[in-house]
Design a protein around this motif. Structure first.
Motif, PDB file in Angstrom:
ATOM      1  N   UNK A 373     -14.908  -0.487   5.976  1.00 50.85           N
ATOM      2  CA  UNK A 373     -14.067  -0.945   4.812  1.00 50.85           C
ATOM      3  C   UNK A 373     -13.110  -2.001   4.892  1.00 50.85           C
ATOM      4  N   UNK A 374     -12.853  -2.891   3.905  1.00 53.97           N
ATOM      5  CA  UNK A 374     -11.849  -3.907   4.234  1.00 53.97           C
ATOM      6  C   UNK A 374     -10.521  -3.370   3.153  1.00 53.97           C
ATOM      7  N   UNK A 375      -9.400  -3.716   3.819  1.00 53.53           N
ATOM      8  CA  UNK A 375      -8.198  -3.236   3.158  1.00 53.53           C
ATOM      9  C   UNK A 375      -7.290  -4.394   3.398  1.00 53.53           C
ATOM     10  N   UNK A 398      -6.368  -8.908   6.253  1.00 53.28           N
ATOM     11  CA  UNK A 398      -7.373  -7.931   5.949  1.00 53.28           C
ATOM     12  C   UNK A 398      -7.530  -7.391   7.193  1.00 53.28           C
ATOM     13  N   UNK A 399      -7.652  -5.917   7.184  1.00 51.71           N
ATOM     14  CA  UNK A 399      -7.995  -4.920   8.190  1.00 51.71           C
ATOM     15  C   UNK A 399      -9.328  -4.350   7.701  1.00 51.71           C
ATOM     16  N   UNK A 400     -10.308  -3.917   8.787  1.00 51.33           N
ATOM     17  CA  UNK A 400     -11.237  -3.238   8.555  1.00 51.33           C
ATOM     18  C   UNK A 400     -11.141  -1.722   9.021  1.00 51.33           C
ATOM     19  N   UNK A 447      -2.199  -1.614   2.257  1.00 51.79           N
ATOM     20  CA  UNK A 447      -1.790  -1.295   0.713  1.00 51.79           C
ATOM     21  C   UNK A 447      -3.168  -1.203   0.017  1.00 51.79           C
ATOM     22  N   UNK A 448      -2.704  -0.507  -1.199  1.00 53.42           N
ATOM     23  CA  UNK A 448      -4.036   0.063  -1.949  1.00 53.42           C
ATOM     24  C   UNK A 448      -4.522  -1.124  -2.862  1.00 53.42           C
ATOM     25  N   UNK A 449      -4.072  -2.080  -3.063  1.00 53.84           N
ATOM     26  CA  UNK A 449      -4.448  -3.157  -3.819  1.00 53.84           C
ATOM     27  C   UNK A 449      -3.542  -4.460  -3.660  1.00 53.84           C
ATOM     28  N   UNK A 450      -4.172  -5.555  -3.546  1.00 55.80           N
ATOM     29  CA  UNK A 450      -3.499  -6.817  -3.248  1.00 55.80           C
ATOM     30  C   UNK A 450      -2.927  -7.097  -4.856  1.00 55.80           C
ATOM     31  N   UNK A 451      -1.949  -7.843  -4.702  1.00 51.99           N
ATOM     32  CA  UNK A 451      -0.821  -8.398  -5.816  1.00 51.99           C
ATOM     33  C   UNK A 451       0.061  -7.035  -6.217  1.00 51.99           C
ATOM     34  N   UNK A 452       0.179  -5.997  -5.521  1.00 51.42           N
ATOM     35  CA  UNK A 452       1.028  -5.179  -5.926  1.00 51.42           C
ATOM     36  C   UNK A 452       1.895  -4.721  -4.515  1.00 51.42           C
ATOM     37  N   UNK A 453       1.129  -4.384  -3.227  1.00 49.86           N
ATOM     38  CA  UNK A 453       1.804  -4.358  -2.092  1.00 49.86           C
ATOM     39  C   UNK A 453       2.582  -2.911  -2.135  1.00 49.86           C
ATOM     40  N   UNK A 454       1.863  -2.003  -2.652  1.00 52.82           N
ATOM     41  CA  UNK A 454       2.115  -0.508  -2.481  1.00 52.82           C
ATOM     42  C   UNK A 454       1.327  -0.001  -1.287  1.00 52.82           C
ATOM     43  N   UNK A 455       2.057   0.769  -0.752  1.00 53.52           N
ATOM     44  CA  UNK A 455       1.464   1.316   0.769  1.00 53.52           C
ATOM     45  C   UNK A 455       0.298   2.215   0.365  1.00 53.52           C
ATOM     46  N   UNK A 456      -0.926   2.160   1.141  1.00 53.36           N
ATOM     47  CA  UNK A 456      -1.956   2.817   1.110  1.00 53.36           C
ATOM     48  C   UNK A 456      -1.469   4.349   1.847  1.00 53.36           C
ATOM     49  N   UNK A 457      -1.907   5.465   1.270  1.00 54.88           N
ATOM     50  CA  UNK A 457      -1.795   6.742   1.986  1.00 54.88           C
ATOM     51  C   UNK A 457      -2.922   6.946   3.056  1.00 54.88           C
TER      52      UNK A 457
END
Length: 559
Positions: A373-375, A398-400, A447-457
């Motif tokens: 899954x790409x993030x 991008x990381x998988x 990150x959860x979504x590009x254009x935001x930069x909020x860290x994904x948990x």
């Protein structure tokens, strides 16, 4: 965990070969039965209209600092209230034609959509032409996020929703070919196994009840092979790769419309990015497919599935020339800042559902393991970034990662007749959906979504519940839906009333109410400005819906 490429290539072919092998011995019997049929034709459809009103002022149209910068450096010519303005006045006509002849079945569904340009949409269209001074095409070029064409291009459309032919092969096998929708999954709000196709979320991101209205059809060859001796059925599909790039993955309102995530309404992301479906490792014309076993044992329904498809949500493939970040696997980037891409993924999944006498409820479980899954990574504001990343805003690359999705659901009929005077027991459901990143490392700065930069948990967990009340023999049906982001805060509530006026006319009134739980960014790209706070950027899921609450009216004439 990896699947060998030779196996991935073989699965769709094996599925079709199995269909043909099992069907051929009985083909003559199927031909004899098909010859007895007469031509039949039926036409149905609807004419439907929507009107939605903003229940909150939109911050993008409120300039706190006239003459200064807002929205992360983007000036705005507006300082106006948008509460109670019409955000959508929309009409749709759908025609559903069914025919059968000599055992063959044919189906065509077409839908045309047309919207009226409300004052609110006119304001967003004007706002799209205003932007930061960034040269994208040399001196005197259009501003960042600016675009001159009509905003109505986001919403007016004509589409073949389905266009297929289905044929029986013997008594056990059916084969369907054409533009179709394929549903493999149990969950309602969030999808673990329903990943064969993406969704068009551009005109109404939240919430249209009928999934088939916004699921994006694909050209598929699909088959069902019934095996009564094992109380089950094999389902398989192969996608030959004849679809358009726009048919791949989820589509969002990124052109600056009413459903672009807050605070990007009026910002046209497509002016500085490009949708790219022709990557080095994958292309839109690649063959994809899947196979599923669906059966019943011990009064329990279950299924096992494998799907090779494209990731639903796009990720940003950064342009090294303008972001300083390396592109994904060295690919060429066409967009000024980045390309929006949908790398291929592999999904292994299972579902189980059955009735529990102890709980007097139907219990359903759905689980999937997604490979690669790409993030995006790079948290924090654009250019600044956090930790080792100095780009941020999800544009560091991008990381998988492998991902586990689990859904638990309980459906129950609440007996409220004596308490609330309902006609019959009220169907109710509660659903828990969790997404876990395998081998999660904070140092990877996902990150959860590009254009935001909020860290994904590591875990993102959503709880939803709803109940439907029925009055006057189902002529009046109030409902209430609640949802909560248990890890990040925020949620939604949808009180609604559906009316059945007669056999042809049905209506619905609902309010879509959102709260962000304090997890909402107020400046584009986290760049600051007068609206920025010390923790920018911070948006999580329901921060995207901040200030998006709507009152919606829908009226349908069925025929």
């Amino acid at each position: 965990m990896k699947i060998e490429k030779s196996f991935k290539r073989a699965v769709p072919g094996l599925a079709i070969a199995a269909a043909l092998a099992m069907g051929m011995p009985a083909a003559h019997a199927g031909d004899d039965a098909a010859g007895a049929g007469d031509f039949k034709f039926a036409l149905s459809g609807y004419v439907r209209g929507w009107v939605s009103l903003n229940l909150e002022n939109q911050p993008e149209l409120k300039a706190k600092n006239q003459g200064g910068a807002t929205n992360g450096g983007v000036g705005t010519p507006f300082n106006k209230d948008s509460k109670w303005e019409a955000s959508m006045v929309r009409g749709s006509v759908l025609l559903d034609a069914d025919a059968s002849y000599m055992g063959l079945k044919f189906k065509t569904i077409v839908r045309g959509d047309k919207e009226y340009k409300t004052d609110y949409l006119k304001d967003l269209e004007k706002l799209r032409s205003v932007g930061q001074v960034v040269n994208t095409d040399g001196p005197g070029s259009k501003a960042l996020g600016g675009r001159a064409e009509s905003i109505m291009d986001n919403y007016n459309a004509f589409d073949f929703r389905e266009f297929w032919v289905e044929a029986p092969i013997g008594d056990r096998v059916t084969v369907k070919f054409g533009r179709q929708q394929l549903v493999w999954g149990e969950s309602d709000f969030f999808h673990a196994m329903d990943v064969v196709q993406g969704y068009d979320l551009s005109w109404r991101l939240f919430f249209e009840g009928e999934n088939e209205e916004w699921r994006k059809p694909l050209i598929l060859l699909s088959t069902k092979i019934r095996i009564p001796e094992a109380a089950g059925m094999i389902q398989a599909f192969i996608r030959p790769g004849w679809d358009r790039c726009s048919d791949i993955g989820n589509t969002y309102d990124i052109n600056g419309g009413r459903w672009f995530f807050q605070p990007y309404r009026g910002f046209n992301l497509s002016a500085i990015t490009t949708a790219d479906c022709d990557q080095k490792d994958w292309k839109q014309d690649d063959v994809t497919g899947g196979i599923r076993w669906q059966g019943e044992a011990f009064d329990v329904n279950y299924s096992l599935a494998y799907i090779n498809t494209f990731s639903a949500d796009p990720v940003a493939n950064p342009n090294p020339a303008n972001t300083g970040s390396a592109s994904f696997k060295g690919s060429t980037v066409k967009g000024y800042f980045f390309d929006r891409i949908h790398p291929k993924i592999d999904v292994l999944g299972a579902t189980v559902s059955g009735y529990s006498a102890l709980l007097d409820s139907v219990i359903s479980v759905e689980a999937s393991y997604t490979i690669d899954q790409p993030y995006n990574f790079g948290s924090g504001a654009f250019v600044g970034g956090n930790g080792p990343n100095v780009i941020g805003n999800g544009l560091s690359g991008i990381k998988l990662k492998d991902v586990v999705n689990v859904m638990l659901r309980m459906d129950h009929n609440l007996k409220l007749e004596e308490i609330l005077g309902t006609t019959r027991p009220s169907f109710s459901s509660i659903q828990l959906f969790d997404t876990m990143v395998v081998d999660y490392k904070r140092s990877e700065d996902l990150v959860r979504l590009f254009a935001y930069g909020s860290t994904l948990k590591e875990h993102n967990t959503i709880l939803t519940m709803f109940t439907v009340l029925n009055y006057m023999n189902d002529k009046i049906n109030p409902s209430f839906v609640l949802g909560f982001d248990l890890g990040n805060g925020g949620g939604f509530a949808i009180p609604a009333v559906a009316f059945t006026l007669n056999d042809n006319w049905v209506g619905k009134v609902e309010a879509d109410i959102f709260w962000s739980g304090g997890r909402s960014s107020t400046s584009q790209f986290g760049l600051g400005g007068p609206n920025a706070g010390p923790s920018q950027p911070r948006s999580q899921l329901f921060g995207y819906f901040d200030k998006s609450s709507q009152l919606v009216f829908r009226l349908t004439r069925q025929f």
